[in-house]
Write a protein that holds these residues in place. Structure first.
Motif, PDB file in Angstrom:
ATOM      1  N   THR A 114       0.838  -1.264  -0.064  1.00  0.00           N
ATOM      2  CA  THR A 114      -0.140  -0.283  -0.033  1.00  0.00           C
ATOM      3  C   THR A 114       0.827   1.183   0.119  1.00  0.00           C
ATOM      4  OG1 THR A 114      -1.062  -1.387   1.770  1.00  0.00           O
ATOM      5  CG2 THR A 114      -2.010   0.829   1.111  1.00  0.00           C
ATOM      6  N   VAL A 115       1.910   1.208   0.963  1.00  0.00           N
ATOM      7  CA  VAL A 115       2.820   2.407   0.972  1.00  0.00           C
ATOM      8  C   VAL A 115       3.588   2.577  -0.402  1.00  0.00           C
ATOM      9  CG1 VAL A 115       4.836   3.361   1.869  1.00  0.00           C
ATOM     10  CG2 VAL A 115       3.353   2.286   3.343  1.00  0.00           C
TER      11      VAL A 115
ATOM     12  N   ALA B  27       0.849   3.888  -3.006  1.00  0.00           N
ATOM     13  CA  ALA B  27       0.555   5.185  -2.987  1.00  0.00           C
ATOM     14  C   ALA B  27       1.535   6.323  -3.219  1.00  0.00           C
ATOM     15  CB  ALA B  27      -0.243   5.392  -1.459  1.00  0.00           C
TER      16      ALA B  27
ATOM     17  N   VAL C 225       5.410   8.843   3.193  1.00  0.00           N
ATOM     18  CA  VAL C 225       4.134   7.882   2.887  1.00  0.00           C
ATOM     19  C   VAL C 225       4.428   6.725   3.958  1.00  0.00           C
ATOM     20  CG1 VAL C 225       3.138   6.439   1.226  1.00  0.00           C
ATOM     21  CG2 VAL C 225       4.687   8.485   0.513  1.00  0.00           C
TER      22      VAL C 225
ATOM     23  N   SER D 240       2.169   3.899   6.724  1.00  0.00           N
ATOM     24  CA  SER D 240       0.773   3.364   6.715  1.00  0.00           C
ATOM     25  C   SER D 240      -0.287   3.921   7.928  1.00  0.00           C
ATOM     26  CB  SER D 240       0.910   1.729   7.226  1.00  0.00           C
ATOM     27  OG  SER D 240       1.938   1.703   7.996  1.00  0.00           O
TER      28      SER D 240
ATOM     29  N   LEU E 108      -1.704   6.857   5.708  1.00  0.00           N
ATOM     30  CA  LEU E 108      -2.431   6.267   4.626  1.00  0.00           C
ATOM     31  C   LEU E 108      -3.741   5.593   5.101  1.00  0.00           C
ATOM     32  CD1 LEU E 108       0.044   4.313   2.280  1.00  0.00           C
ATOM     33  CD2 LEU E 108      -1.344   6.731   1.938  1.00  0.00           C
TER      34      LEU E 108
ATOM     35  N   PHE F 130      -1.286  11.837   3.050  1.00  0.00           N
ATOM     36  CA  PHE F 130       0.036  11.822   3.276  1.00  0.00           C
ATOM     37  C   PHE F 130       0.416  13.004   4.345  1.00  0.00           C
ATOM     38  CE2 PHE F 130      -0.492  11.159  -1.526  1.00  0.00           C
ATOM     39  CZ  PHE F 130       0.102   9.652  -1.433  1.00  0.00           C
TER      40      PHE F 130
ATOM     41  N   LEU G 257      -5.406  12.238   0.055  1.00  0.00           N
ATOM     42  CA  LEU G 257      -4.494  11.316  -1.062  1.00  0.00           C
ATOM     43  C   LEU G 257      -4.939  12.163  -2.490  1.00  0.00           C
ATOM     44  CD1 LEU G 257      -4.620   7.967  -0.296  1.00  0.00           C
ATOM     45  CD2 LEU G 257      -2.952   9.354   0.431  1.00  0.00           C
TER      46      LEU G 257
END
Ligand code: ATP
Ligand code: MG
Length: 581
Positions: free
Chosen positions: A484-485, A488, A530, A532, A535, A540, A555
């Motif tokens: 995910t990190v 993104a 960035v 978790s 997020l 951010f 985001l």
């Protein structure tokens, strides 16, 4: 750019041989690497900052009507012989021979080459005014290369040369360059001042240096507390004080001052302030002539002023042996009374007295030395350095204040010095041959970048002004292994690039603490973290390097908002052209 694929060798420790902050930080941030004394590699990050500076310079030079050319770095000696500089220039000029034993030099400045170009291509006044510039590596075999890019031997300079028919033409060209320089340094976000500079034997007051104010600067600047006056100490004038008459002074008297040579020792021994003494220094001109400079004991000789007064190119302090031979007295006991060599005195000698002077005899001084009665002077001139608190030479109200500065730019009216020597002429509207009137205008590209760091850093690292920043944004992936990190972060990286923002993506598989330390050291103006945690909240984290202020960016809005912030920061200074008094 992806950090993991980049060449960015940061250092945790400060290199031992780095003397100023900018040099330490440029080395630690992996911007430059020393190859030899005063000779550097520009690593990718360093080159980016250099290119940013060059872009600003190019834009402003083009806007001011100058045209870019590129001249060779290796220059034939015959051009330098035409102006006599092949002999005069001294050891900063690196001379070399080719395989045919023909003499060349590495260009330290390009008046000869450009004058040759113009005399071979410009015939008519209709082709004027003309201002040509280049951005190129120069070589000067500096006696003390130091401070990294600040005083290198090989360094990048922008040099421009203007050509006009007459004085009015060069005056206008000079003004345009002066204004362009103000805009350039304002756009770099620098705190600077334009100051009057010495013009050496070319004469006139037509030279300004652009100084970035910094404690580490090699130049001393004098400015007025009240008016606009500001000048390099090399040039700053002293305001003449009323002449004092010492007619009723007691007679001259020799006093024993055993072992007291320094002004401070003599003054203390005799119980007077240093300002009641007059000191004599012996100097030798390049023509071999000895001159005694006479100054108030607490004042400092300005060798450049004295050189200009004497009209010589070089001036050196006499050695102890020379002094004894010329005056019969050892160093420390010299004076103007009975002096056998010409004496040039500072103006302050007229405005004080009677003086305590050396007796030209070992271990003795003279009390009550009176100008005109006991000693004479061939010439009075302003030959000392101004000091803080001196009255301003321009206005009645102000006092001199002193600053330190880094000379980043220099504008100069050359007149016909080079064009006359090299016969660079054009035909005017009457068909008459006229010698071109020139100006020259330099900016140290690397030195300006270094000066920007001197003014913009904290204990953690560089704090780039947006216009010079190698990257405008640094994105740090806290844990790049987290899908995910990474997803993104990559997405933002792409979106920012699409919006024209220069981004460095820290995708290295390293401890977050070490990546944050590098982020501080590298000093990109905007940093996006960035992680978790943020997020999970759909955001951010944005941090400004200068203020440290943090905020959360949703985001979906992040790319637009960051791009807008970068654009706004880049626009500052473009319109107003800064203060730069
Ligand atoms: P300095 O007094 O510092 O030696 P200069 O008067 O010799 O400078 P100029 O001949 O006017 O310098 O050169 C134009 C510009 O080039 C300077 O204003 C400076 O920014 C830059 N420059 C000069 N020498 C160096 C050097 N050794 N290293 C880096 N930049 C330099
Ligand atoms: Mg120099």
């Amino acid at each position: 750019m992806r950090y993991s694929q980049y060449l960015l060798p940061t250092l945790r420790e400060t290199p031992g041989d780095a003397d100023v902050v900018s040099q330490q930080l440029m080395m630690r941030a992996g911007m430059i690497r020393k190859v030899a004394a005063g000779i550097y590699d520009y690593l990718p990050l360093g080159l980016r900052a250099i290119r940013r500076m060059e872009t600003i310079v190019r834009e402003e030079m083009n806007r001011a009507g100058a045209i870019e050319v590129l001249m060779p770095m290796v220059v034939p000696a015959e051009l330098w012989e035409e102006t006599g500089r092949w002999q005069q220039y001294g050891r900063e000029l690196l001379r070399l021979k080719d395989r045919k034993e023909t003499d060349f030099c590495l260009g330290p400045t390009h008046e000869e080459v450009i004058t040759e170009l113009v005399r071979g291509t410009v015939r008519s006044y209709r082709q004027l005014p003309l201002n040509l510039y280049q951005i190129q590596s120069k070589f000067r075999d500096e006696i003390r290369p130091r401070f990294g890019l600040m005083r290198g031997r090989e360094f990048i300079m922008k040099d421009a040369y203007s050509f006009d028919l007459d004085q009015a033409g060069v005056d206008a060209a000079y003004d345009r360059m002066y204004q362009a320089y103000r805009r350039i340094f304002a756009r770099c976000g620098l705190n600077f001042r334009a100051v009057e500079a010495d013009t050496g034997n070319i004469g006139g007051s037509s030279s300004h240096e652009f100084m970035v104010l910094a404690e580490s600067g090699e130049d001393a600047i004098a400015s007025c507390s009240h008016c606009e006056y500001a000048a390099n100490v090399e040039k700053a004038e002293c305001r003449p004080q009323p002449v004092v008459c010492c007619d009723d002074a007691p007679p001259l008297e020799q006093v024993a001052t055993p072992g007291r040579k320094a002004i401070g020792e003599v003054a203390e021994f005799l119980g007077v302030p240093a300002s009641a003494t007059a000191k004599a220094l012996v100097l030798i001109t390049d023509g071999g002539e000895a001159v005694m400079a006479l100054l108030r004991g607490d004042h400092e000789l300005n060798p450049i002023k004295l050189k200009n007064v004497l009209g010589c190119a070089e001036l050196e302090m006499a050695t102890d042996e020379q002094i004894e031979k010329l005056t019969g007295a050892p160093v420390g006991y010299l004076g103007p009374v009975g002096a056998q060599i010409r004496v040039v005195a500072d103006l302050a000698i007229q405005s004080g007295g009677p003086w305590i002077t050396g007796a030209n005899v070992s271990d003795a001084h003279l009390r009550n030395s009176v100008l005109g009665r006991d000693f004479t002077v061939e010439r009075f001139a302003d030959i000392r350095n101004v000091e803080a608190g001196d009255p301003c030479p321009r206005c009645a109200a102000g006092r001199i204040e002193m600053w330190r500065g880094i000379e980043v730019g220099h504008v100069f009216k050359l007149g016909t010095k080079y064009s006359a020597a090299m016969r660079a002429t054009v035909l005017d509207d009457q068909g008459q041959e006229r010698t071109l009137v020139m100006g020259c205008y330099g900016i140290g590209i690397g030195r300006t970048v270094a000066a920007a760091i001197e003014q913009n850093h904290d204990d953690k690292g560089i704090v780039w002004p947006m216009p010079l920043a190698p990257f405008q944004v640094l994105i740090t992936l806290v844990n790049p292994k987290d899908e995910t990190v990474r997803g993104a972060g990559e997405q933002l990286y792409l979106e920012l690039q699409q919006r024209g923002v220069e981004v460095l993506l820290d995708d290295r598989d390293e401890r977050p603490g070490s990546k944050f330390a590098d982020a501080d050291l590298l000093g990109m103006p905007l940093r996006v973290t960035v992680g978790s945690k943020a997020l999970a909240e759909g955001a951010f984290e944005l941090q400004e390097r200068r203020s440290g202020a943090r905020s959360l960016l949703p985001l979906a809005e992040a790319a637009d908002r960051i791009a807008a912030q970068v654009r706004a920061a880049l626009a500052t200074g473009i319109e107003e052209g800064g203060d730069g008094r």
